[in-house]
Scaffold this motif. Structure first.
Motif, PDB file in Angstrom:
ATOM      1  N   SER A 153       7.776 -40.678  -8.497  1.00  0.00           N
ATOM      2  CA  SER A 153       8.970 -39.814  -8.502  1.00  0.00           C
ATOM      3  C   SER A 153      10.116 -40.398  -7.687  1.00  0.00           C
ATOM      4  O   SER A 153      11.283 -40.073  -7.944  1.00  0.00           O
ATOM      5  CB  SER A 153       8.615 -38.420  -7.978  1.00  0.00           C
TER       6      SER A 153
ATOM      7  N   LEU B 109       1.599 -29.229 -14.257  1.00  0.00           N
ATOM      8  CA  LEU B 109       2.936 -28.731 -13.957  1.00  0.00           C
ATOM      9  C   LEU B 109       3.737 -29.754 -13.160  1.00  0.00           C
ATOM     10  O   LEU B 109       4.913 -30.010 -13.466  1.00  0.00           O
ATOM     11  CB  LEU B 109       2.852 -27.414 -13.183  1.00  0.00           C
ATOM     12  N   ASP B 110       3.116 -30.362 -12.162  1.00  0.00           N
ATOM     13  CA  ASP B 110       3.815 -31.370 -11.364  1.00  0.00           C
ATOM     14  C   ASP B 110       4.162 -32.592 -12.198  1.00  0.00           C
ATOM     15  O   ASP B 110       5.238 -33.190 -12.025  1.00  0.00           O
ATOM     16  CB  ASP B 110       2.953 -31.793 -10.171  1.00  0.00           C
TER      17      ASP B 110
ATOM     18  N   ARG C  55       7.151 -31.531 -14.316  1.00  0.00           N
ATOM     19  CA  ARG C  55       8.343 -31.353 -13.489  1.00  0.00           C
ATOM     20  C   ARG C  55       8.914 -32.687 -13.037  1.00  0.00           C
ATOM     21  O   ARG C  55      10.124 -32.832 -12.883  1.00  0.00           O
ATOM     22  CB  ARG C  55       8.020 -30.495 -12.265  1.00  0.00           C
TER      23      ARG C  55
ATOM     24  N   ALA D  95      12.298 -31.722 -14.697  1.00  0.00           N
ATOM     25  CA  ALA D  95      13.134 -31.052 -13.695  1.00  0.00           C
ATOM     26  C   ALA D  95      14.221 -31.993 -13.200  1.00  0.00           C
ATOM     27  O   ALA D  95      15.390 -31.616 -13.068  1.00  0.00           O
ATOM     28  CB  ALA D  95      12.264 -30.565 -12.529  1.00  0.00           C
ATOM     29  N   SER D  96      13.838 -33.237 -12.930  1.00  0.00           N
ATOM     30  CA  SER D  96      14.833 -34.216 -12.489  1.00  0.00           C
ATOM     31  C   SER D  96      15.857 -34.489 -13.590  1.00  0.00           C
ATOM     32  O   SER D  96      17.047 -34.661 -13.310  1.00  0.00           O
ATOM     33  CB  SER D  96      14.140 -35.518 -12.076  1.00  0.00           C
TER      34      SER D  96
ATOM     35  N   PHE E 227      12.957 -31.752  -8.003  1.00  0.00           N
ATOM     36  CA  PHE E 227      11.516 -31.950  -8.112  1.00  0.00           C
ATOM     37  C   PHE E 227      10.779 -31.580  -6.829  1.00  0.00           C
ATOM     38  O   PHE E 227       9.747 -30.922  -6.862  1.00  0.00           O
ATOM     39  CB  PHE E 227      11.209 -33.408  -8.467  1.00  0.00           C
TER      40      PHE E 227
ATOM     41  N   TRP F 235      14.293 -24.960  -8.178  1.00  0.00           N
ATOM     42  CA  TRP F 235      14.874 -24.367  -9.384  1.00  0.00           C
ATOM     43  C   TRP F 235      16.363 -24.121  -9.238  1.00  0.00           C
ATOM     44  O   TRP F 235      17.071 -24.007 -10.238  1.00  0.00           O
ATOM     45  CB  TRP F 235      14.135 -23.073  -9.734  1.00  0.00           C
TER      46      TRP F 235
ATOM     47  N   VAL G  66      17.744 -27.353 -10.548  1.00  0.00           N
ATOM     48  CA  VAL G  66      17.567 -27.403 -11.997  1.00  0.00           C
ATOM     49  C   VAL G  66      18.646 -26.560 -12.677  1.00  0.00           C
ATOM     50  O   VAL G  66      19.305 -26.999 -13.622  1.00  0.00           O
ATOM     51  CB  VAL G  66      16.163 -26.898 -12.395  1.00  0.00           C
TER      52      VAL G  66
END
Length: 237
Positions: free
Chosen positions: A61, A141-142, A145, A149-150, A204, A210, A213
């Motif tokens: 990440s 989920l991670d 994301r 998400a990023s 992230f 959020w 995001v």
């Protein structure tokens, strides 16, 4: 009309190297960490013993924002470059299709192909973790994301890059801007978290992920609408 324009745009990019770029980026990130963990497996296994998957995701990440900034820059430039290189703007805009639809189709095209890259990244990361023996309890989920998400937080840059790339025939300015953003983004973490280049990181891993995001999606839509309105009125060569 936008769907017809989008279908035509997908045909135009078939031999432009965009799909190669979309596959190379996530594969490159995963391969880099495969080398990292392969050379230092014992050390990293001890360091991340409490959460092996978390350690792998953390290492990958860190490079995701840089890749996203480069990705949105190159994809936007290549998509716009198709029309610039063929000098086909007048023919395209003479068709019974609105400029709003043309801009929307190109933004949607960039968004979709980048989503493919963001999907390949967690898939590749999961395969690497399984090969390294991190167990079958994947943090789904991670993993998702990490890519999406990023990416949501980078949508303002995508909208801006497409706007500039469609506006200027010479791509040096938008490409320089995007590459510059990618290069300096690791160093802007010293600045407040709401500095725009920091959004992908905090989207992230931040405590209010959020928020970033949502900010990325909202600002991306605003910039896209601004670019759309400008493109609708601008004379294009």
């Amino acid at each position: 009309m936008m769907l017809r324009a989008l279908s035509a745009d997908f045909l135009k990019i078939r031999k432009k190297g965009i799909w190669l770029l979309i596959f190379i980026a996530p594969i490159g990130l995963v391969a880099m960490q495969a080398l990292n963990f392969g050379l230092r497996l014992d050390y990293l296994m001890k360091q991340y013993a409490d959460d092996l998957w978390g350690g792998l995701i953390e290492n990958i990440s860190f490079f995701v924002p840089i890749s996203l900034y480069l990705g949105v820059t190159l994809v936007s430039s290549l998509v716009a470059g198709v029309e610039h290189q063929m000098s086909s703007w007048k023919q395209l805009l003479a068709l019974p299709i609105s400029r709003i639809s043309v801009f929307s189709a190109k933004f949607t095209l960039c968004f979709l192909v980048l989503c493919v890259s963001c999907l390949l990244l967690p898939i590749g990361t999961a395969l690497l973790g399984l090969l390294l023996g991190f167990g079958t309890e994947l943090p789904y989920l991670d993993l998702l994301r990490m890519g999406f998400a990023s990416f949501a937080a980078v949508l303002p840059m995508l909208a801006l890059q497409l706007w500039l790339s469609l506006t200027f025939r010479n791509q040096s300015m938008p490409v320089t801007l995007g590459v510059g953003a990618a290069v300096i983004s690791p160093f802007t973490l010293q600045l407040p978290e709401w500095f725009p280049l920091n959004w992908p990181v905090y989207a992230f891993s931040g405590p209010h992920a959020w928020w970033f995001v949502g900010a990325g999606i909202l600002c991306g839509l605003v910039i896209m609408v601004m670019g759309m309105l400008h493109f609708n009125r601008k004379d294009v060569d």
